[in-house]
Design a protein around this motif. Structure first.
Motif: not given
Length: 415
Positions: A228, A230-232, A264, A272-274, A344, A346, A349
């Motif tokens: 999970g 994510d981008d950030t 994702a 969960n990366l865009s 992205t 769900h 994370n």
């Protein structure tokens, strides 16, 4: 910074026509989809497009064992049942099935990465792209994780002829184990892999404690992540580590494996990366202004793979792409919204701030153990092992390749 990057892009239509079999997640067809998307955005007008040469068996044997290469060349769908021992020995079977034109498929994607490395070596381009490459799991004598020939290792061996230090970066959701293993004992290649680790996730390696051995100690870097991410969190960690790596190691060239299974919604992934998050890593690496070899890798939701690598081709060309996908042969795959960006996922994370902080500390601590970039005694550059297509009639029958020339083409065991 260079004024305008010269970009070489390698593609052979035949690579997308092979079929791993029903229910197999690897779909080389995604390469045709990517290429048509690249064409529909007119990106081909901004770069040089090449059809790669088919790597010769002797080129593949620069890394792989001769008996393994010969077996890949010999085996086919009709005869595989006659070789149960070899099939088991070379790990061919369920994950790495034998299929029609399998060896030719390997020759094309490996040839693309080797050609890309040679163009960079000869300063004919600044960035070379081979989306068909990036098959990072293949080992010296065995297939693994849908990979038969490790084009990345072959490309890096090529780059080492001209560069004292090569940096390899891998953002596939799976650990880049085949490349790491090939260079585990040398300081001339630093491997950095960001991947999912734990819960028996394939290939099961890539702990932060795996750092290389002997001369290669501290030159293998692993960033094990949980589901999970994510981008950030991913891009922040990526930029911190990679900038420190480049500053410390001072590579002459970078190889970037852009496996799209870290996106994702991937069929086999759990991140969960865009697409923008994934592409941000490519953008960041490009900013160093070093010669850059970019490959594909994993990616099992094929319309998203095509979207991702098209956006990243745009990034490498400094070209913003409109979100609406232009009409092309594969437009129905991108329906109904026909847009380039994907939402992205769900997945929760599971990478807490403290967990990522700990990993970052350990990696930076290991980097501090490298005093400075290793100075390598560069030997005379061996010739490109390239066998041109010659005309039998024009060849002088009295000329023989002397032993010295032959010896130059043999890789030393400890390299």
């Amino acid at each position: 910074m260079r004024s305008k990057d010269r970009i070489s892009y390698f593609y052979d239509g035949d690579v997308g026509n092979v079929y791993f079999g029903p229910n197999h997640p690897m779909k080389p067809h995604r390469l045709c989809m990517t290429h048509h998307l690249v064409l529909s955005y007119d990106l081909h007008k901004k770069m040089e497009i090449y059809r790669p040469h088919k790597a010769y068996p002797v080129e593949l044997a620069q890394f792989h064992s001769v008996d393994y290469v010969e077996f890949l060349q010999r085996i086919n769908l009709d005869t595989q049942h006659l070789f149960p021992e070899e099939m088991a020995k070379f790990k061919l079977g369920e994950d790495c099935p034998v299929f029609d034109d399998m060896f030719e498929f390997c020759q094309i994607y490996a040839g693309g990465t080797i050609d890309a490395a040679r163009r960079l070596n000869n300063q004919l381009c600044d960035i070379a792209i081979n989306w068909a490459g990036g098959l990072h799991h293949a080992k010296k004598c065995e297939a693994s994780g849908f990979c038969y020939i490790n084009d990345l290792v072959l490309g890096i061996l090529e780059l080492l002829k001209y560069h004292a230090r090569v940096l390899y970066i891998d953002i596939d959701v799976h650990h880049g184990d085949g490349v790491e293993e090939a260079f585990y004992f040398t300081d001339r290649v630093m491997t950095v892999s960001f991947h999912k680790y734990g819960n028996l996730f394939f290939p099961g390696s890539g702990d932060v404690k795996e750092i290389g051995e002997r001369e290669g100690k501290f030159y293998a870097i692993n960033i094990p992540l949980k589901d999970g991410i994510d981008d950030t969190s991913f891009t922040r960690l990526f930029k911190t580590i990679i900038s420190k790596v480049v500053e410390t190691y001072q590579p002459g060239v970078i190889v970037l494996q852009c496996g799209a299974d870290s996106l994702a919604g991937d069929r086999l992934g759990c991140f969960n990366l865009s697409i923008d998050g994934h592409a941000e890593c490519v953008k960041f690496v490009k900013k160093f202004g070093l010669p850059l070899l970019v490959t594909g890798g994993g990616g099992y939701t094929k319309e998203n793979v095509a979207r991702c690598w098209t956006v990243e081709t745009g990034v490498l060309l400094d070209t913003e792409l409109p979100n609406e996908i232009p009409d092309n042969e594969y437009i129905k795959y991108f329906a109904p919204e026909c847009s380039l960006r994907i939402p992205t996922g769900h997945i929760e994370n599971f990478n807490s701030k403290s967990y990522l902080g700990t990993i970052k500390m350990q990696v930076l601590e290991n980097l501090r153990c490298i005093q400075h970039a290793p100075s390598v005694q560069m030997q005379e550059v061996p010739p490109d092992f390239y066998i041109p297509d010659f005309d039998e009639d024009e060849k002088n029958p009295d000329e023989r390749i002397d032993q010295h020339t032959q010896d130059k083409h043999i890789q030393r065991d400890d390299e």
